[in-house]
Design a protein around this motif. Structure first.
Motif, PDB file in Angstrom:
ATOM      1  N   LEU A 215       0.842  -1.202   0.000  1.00 42.89           N
ATOM      2  CA  LEU A 215       0.000   0.000   0.000  1.00 42.89           C
ATOM      3  C   LEU A 215       0.876   1.251   0.000  1.00 42.89           C
ATOM      4  N   ASP A 216       1.928   1.235   0.807  1.00 40.69           N
ATOM      5  CA  ASP A 216       2.865   2.362   0.825  1.00 40.69           C
ATOM      6  C   ASP A 216       3.600   2.475  -0.505  1.00 40.69           C
ATOM      7  N   ASP A 217       3.964   1.327  -1.065  1.00 38.33           N
ATOM      8  CA  ASP A 217       4.691   1.294  -2.334  1.00 38.33           C
ATOM      9  C   ASP A 217       3.883   1.965  -3.443  1.00 38.33           C
ATOM     10  N   ALA A 218       2.583   1.695  -3.454  1.00 37.82           N
ATOM     11  CA  ALA A 218       1.730   2.230  -4.518  1.00 37.82           C
ATOM     12  C   ALA A 218       1.623   3.742  -4.470  1.00 37.82           C
ATOM     13  N   ALA A 219       1.794   4.322  -3.271  1.00 43.87           N
ATOM     14  CA  ALA A 219       1.624   5.768  -3.116  1.00 43.87           C
ATOM     15  C   ALA A 219       2.933   6.503  -2.874  1.00 43.87           C
ATOM     16  N   ALA A 220       4.053   5.817  -2.968  1.00 49.25           N
ATOM     17  CA  ALA A 220       5.338   6.411  -2.600  1.00 49.25           C
ATOM     18  C   ALA A 220       5.761   7.517  -3.562  1.00 49.25           C
ATOM     19  N   GLU A 221       6.313   8.576  -2.996  1.00 40.37           N
ATOM     20  CA  GLU A 221       6.801   9.681  -3.820  1.00 40.37           C
ATOM     21  C   GLU A 221       8.082   9.317  -4.557  1.00 40.37           C
ATOM     22  N   TRP A 222       8.789   8.287  -4.067  1.00 42.88           N
ATOM     23  CA  TRP A 222      10.076   7.940  -4.660  1.00 42.88           C
ATOM     24  C   TRP A 222       9.975   6.930  -5.812  1.00 42.88           C
ATOM     25  N   LEU A 223       8.767   6.593  -6.249  1.00 43.47           N
ATOM     26  CA  LEU A 223       8.630   5.621  -7.338  1.00 43.47           C
ATOM     27  C   LEU A 223       9.439   5.996  -8.584  1.00 43.47           C
ATOM     28  N   PRO A 224       9.455   7.275  -9.003  1.00 38.16           N
ATOM     29  CA  PRO A 224      10.269   7.618 -10.175  1.00 38.16           C
ATOM     30  C   PRO A 224      11.761   7.337  -9.960  1.00 38.16           C
ATOM     31  N   GLN A 225      12.247   7.568  -8.740  1.00 42.33           N
ATOM     32  CA  GLN A 225      13.658   7.308  -8.456  1.00 42.33           C
ATOM     33  C   GLN A 225      13.966   5.812  -8.525  1.00 42.33           C
ATOM     34  N   ARG A 226      13.060   4.994  -7.996  1.00 41.33           N
ATOM     35  CA  ARG A 226      13.313   3.549  -8.071  1.00 41.33           C
ATOM     36  C   ARG A 226      13.267   3.069  -9.519  1.00 41.33           C
ATOM     37  N   ASN A 227      12.286   3.543 -10.274  1.00 43.30           N
ATOM     38  CA  ASN A 227      12.210   3.141 -11.682  1.00 43.30           C
ATOM     39  C   ASN A 227      13.465   3.548 -12.434  1.00 43.30           C
ATOM     40  N   SER A 228      13.980   4.726 -12.112  1.00 44.19           N
ATOM     41  CA  SER A 228      15.207   5.190 -12.752  1.00 44.19           C
ATOM     42  C   SER A 228      16.375   4.282 -12.403  1.00 44.19           C
ATOM     43  N   LEU A 229      16.499   3.924 -11.124  1.00 42.24           N
ATOM     44  CA  LEU A 229      17.600   3.053 -10.718  1.00 42.24           C
ATOM     45  C   LEU A 229      17.513   1.699 -11.403  1.00 42.24           C
ATOM     46  N   LEU A 230      16.335   1.113 -11.450  1.00 41.39           N
ATOM     47  CA  LEU A 230      16.183  -0.197 -12.075  1.00 41.39           C
ATOM     48  C   LEU A 230      16.522  -0.141 -13.561  1.00 41.39           C
ATOM     49  N   ALA A 231      16.146   0.962 -14.212  1.00 39.13           N
ATOM     50  CA  ALA A 231      16.492   1.110 -15.625  1.00 39.13           C
ATOM     51  C   ALA A 231      18.005   1.155 -15.807  1.00 39.13           C
ATOM     52  N   HIS A 232      18.692   1.865 -14.915  1.00 38.65           N
ATOM     53  CA  HIS A 232      20.155   1.929 -14.989  1.00 38.65           C
ATOM     54  C   HIS A 232      20.780   0.559 -14.715  1.00 38.65           C
ATOM     55  N   LEU A 233      20.270  -0.146 -13.722  1.00 41.42           N
ATOM     56  CA  LEU A 233      20.822  -1.458 -13.386  1.00 41.42           C
ATOM     57  C   LEU A 233      20.606  -2.456 -14.519  1.00 41.42           C
ATOM     58  N   GLY A 234      19.493  -2.313 -15.219  1.00 39.50           N
ATOM     59  CA  GLY A 234      19.185  -3.226 -16.313  1.00 39.50           C
ATOM     60  C   GLY A 234      19.968  -2.966 -17.577  1.00 39.50           C
ATOM     61  N   ASN A 235      20.666  -1.846 -17.634  1.00 41.51           N
ATOM     62  CA  ASN A 235      21.470  -1.502 -18.816  1.00 41.51           C
ATOM     63  C   ASN A 235      22.868  -1.107 -18.366  1.00 41.51           C
ATOM     64  N   PRO A 236      23.636  -2.046 -17.795  1.00 44.40           N
ATOM     65  CA  PRO A 236      24.935  -1.698 -17.206  1.00 44.40           C
ATOM     66  C   PRO A 236      25.946  -1.147 -18.205  1.00 44.40           C
ATOM     67  N   LEU A 257      16.634   2.821   1.624  1.00 47.98           N
ATOM     68  CA  LEU A 257      15.757   2.440   0.519  1.00 47.98           C
ATOM     69  C   LEU A 257      16.558   2.041  -0.710  1.00 47.98           C
ATOM     70  N   LEU A 258      17.550   2.831  -1.032  1.00 44.09           N
ATOM     71  CA  LEU A 258      18.351   2.557  -2.215  1.00 44.09           C
ATOM     72  C   LEU A 258      19.054   1.203  -2.089  1.00 44.09           C
ATOM     73  N   VAL A 259      19.611   0.929  -0.924  1.00 42.44           N
ATOM     74  CA  VAL A 259      20.275  -0.353  -0.708  1.00 42.44           C
ATOM     75  C   VAL A 259      19.262  -1.492  -0.805  1.00 42.44           C
ATOM     76  N   GLU A 260      18.063  -1.269  -0.275  1.00 42.85           N
ATOM     77  CA  GLU A 260      17.009  -2.297  -0.362  1.00 42.85           C
ATOM     78  C   GLU A 260      16.662  -2.590  -1.814  1.00 42.85           C
ATOM     79  N   TRP A 261      16.546  -1.558  -2.638  1.00 45.03           N
ATOM     80  CA  TRP A 261      16.254  -1.778  -4.058  1.00 45.03           C
ATOM     81  C   TRP A 261      17.358  -2.596  -4.719  1.00 45.03           C
ATOM     82  N   LEU A 262      18.597  -2.278  -4.388  1.00 45.62           N
ATOM     83  CA  LEU A 262      19.715  -3.042  -4.939  1.00 45.62           C
ATOM     84  C   LEU A 262      19.671  -4.494  -4.469  1.00 45.62           C
ATOM     85  N   GLN A 263      19.366  -4.712  -3.203  1.00 42.54           N
ATOM     86  CA  GLN A 263      19.305  -6.079  -2.678  1.00 42.54           C
ATOM     87  C   GLN A 263      18.229  -6.895  -3.391  1.00 42.54           C
TER      88      GLN A 263
END
Length: 340
Positions: A215-236, A257-263
């Motif tokens: 529920l928190d994930d769906a409303a999080a303000e940082w969703l664009p930042q996570r999507n950006s990080l995942l896009a970068h990780l997917g294209n090393p 949060l950033l470390v959690e996304w990486l994990q």
């Protein structure tokens, strides 16, 4: 939803716990994944202990004097032991802002000891809720242990922990450990849909199946930042470490949060390579599939992330930490084979 209500996935666990109320221990340790509602469960149990209805059976009545005091948040026989608000500090704009402490300290526990030794105001139980219990520092944990070892009559302790193995073994041994299970996916999805979440299955995946976290994930303000990080990780091959580190440093993304996304990304890489399964990021399957053959180099990097998680709340220089983590990610991929 009343503060005394359970979440839909908790009823079976509640019935199991209270199948023989007379045998409930004086100290209970509730464990389970973050975001599944352990605190709500614990608060309802505290209310049940404090309920004064003669026929309360398996639920607090919600209308007696004890329940009304508890719902109002000022029951004299209840104490919450939790990391507290710290001293006021100057914010960037000069406004005063309180910084939340990350620990329960020994002074908090000593104050609790006085409460536990008092006679009950309502002639019933005196209930202490400790959440999250693993945030007690060593001195606090040792002081709390003394209270657990010789509890006064009528004293009840409910500990809630996301990481119960971090607790002192002596504290664990004096509690009955009660594990709250992961919610059924269908039940969790239905509940999230009722809360207005779009694509609940995806947000459940992002949080490992935890509905409240989803529920928190769906409303999080940082969703664009996570999507950006995942896009970068997917294209090393195109990952500009210095630029990305600067981007996240300026965005003031929480380091934990950033470390959690990486994990989670590393978990999916390894899992996809070994079993063909993705747990957290099904929306990134294509990128993960391209990189999965190179996941063999991720074991040491996963350990590196564990260490980074421990220091995430007080990095010396956030930008440099991000740079280091991303350079190490590229090195881990490179160690398992040349880029495609």
């Amino acid at each position: 939803m009343s503060a005394l209500d359970l979440y839909p996935w908790q009823h079976e666990a509640w019935a199991q716990l209270l199948h023989d109320p007379a045998r409930l221990p004086h100290a209970l340790l509730l464990t389970g994944e973050p975001g599944i509602g352990k605190r709500r469960f614990a608060e309802r149990l505290a209310a049940w202990f404090l309920c004064e209805a003669a026929d309360k059976a398996l639920a607090p009545c919600g209308v007696c004097e004890g329940c009304r005091w508890q719902l109002a948040g000022n029951h004299p026989d209840f104490r919450l032991l939790s990391p507290e608000e710290g001293e006021a500090e100057e914010g960037e704009e000069g406004a005063k802002a309180k910084k939340k402490s990350a620990i329960i300290n020994v002074e908090n526990v000593r104050e609790l000891t006085d409460f536990v030794q008092l006679t009950s105001h309502r002639r019933g139980s005196r209930v202490t809720l400790v959440v999250p219990a693993e945030t007690m520092n060593t001195a606090a944990a040792n002081a709390f242990l003394k209270t657990l070892e010789e509890p006064p009559e009528g004293a009840r302790f409910i500990l809630v922990s996301n990481h119960w193995r971090r607790l002192l073994p002596t504290i664990r041994s004096r509690c009955r450990v009660f594990a709250l299970p992961q919610p059924d996916e269908d039940v969790a999805t239905s509940w999230l849909t009722a809360q207005g979440v779009v694509d609940p299955a995806l947000h459940l995946a992002h949080t490992g199946g935890a509905p409240l976290a989803a529920l928190d994930d769906a409303a999080a303000e940082w969703l664009p930042q996570r999507n950006s990080l995942l896009a970068h990780l997917g294209n090393p091959g195109a990952l500009d470490v210095l630029a990305v580190a600067t981007e996240f440093d300026r965005a003031k993304v929480d380091m934990a949060l950033l470390v959690e996304w990486l994990q989670k990304w590393v978990h999916d890489l390894v899992s996809l390579g070994l079993s063909g399964k993705i747990r957290y990021y099904p929306d990134c399957r294509e990128a993960l599939a391209r990189l999965a053959p190179r996941a063999a180099g991720m074991t040491a990097y996963a350990e590196r992330l564990l260490e980074a998680r421990k220091l995430a709340h007080h990095p010396l220089n956030a930008r440099l930490v991000i740079e280091s983590l991303l350079f190490d990610y590229l090195a881990a991929l490179k160690s398992a084979g040349s880029p495609r």
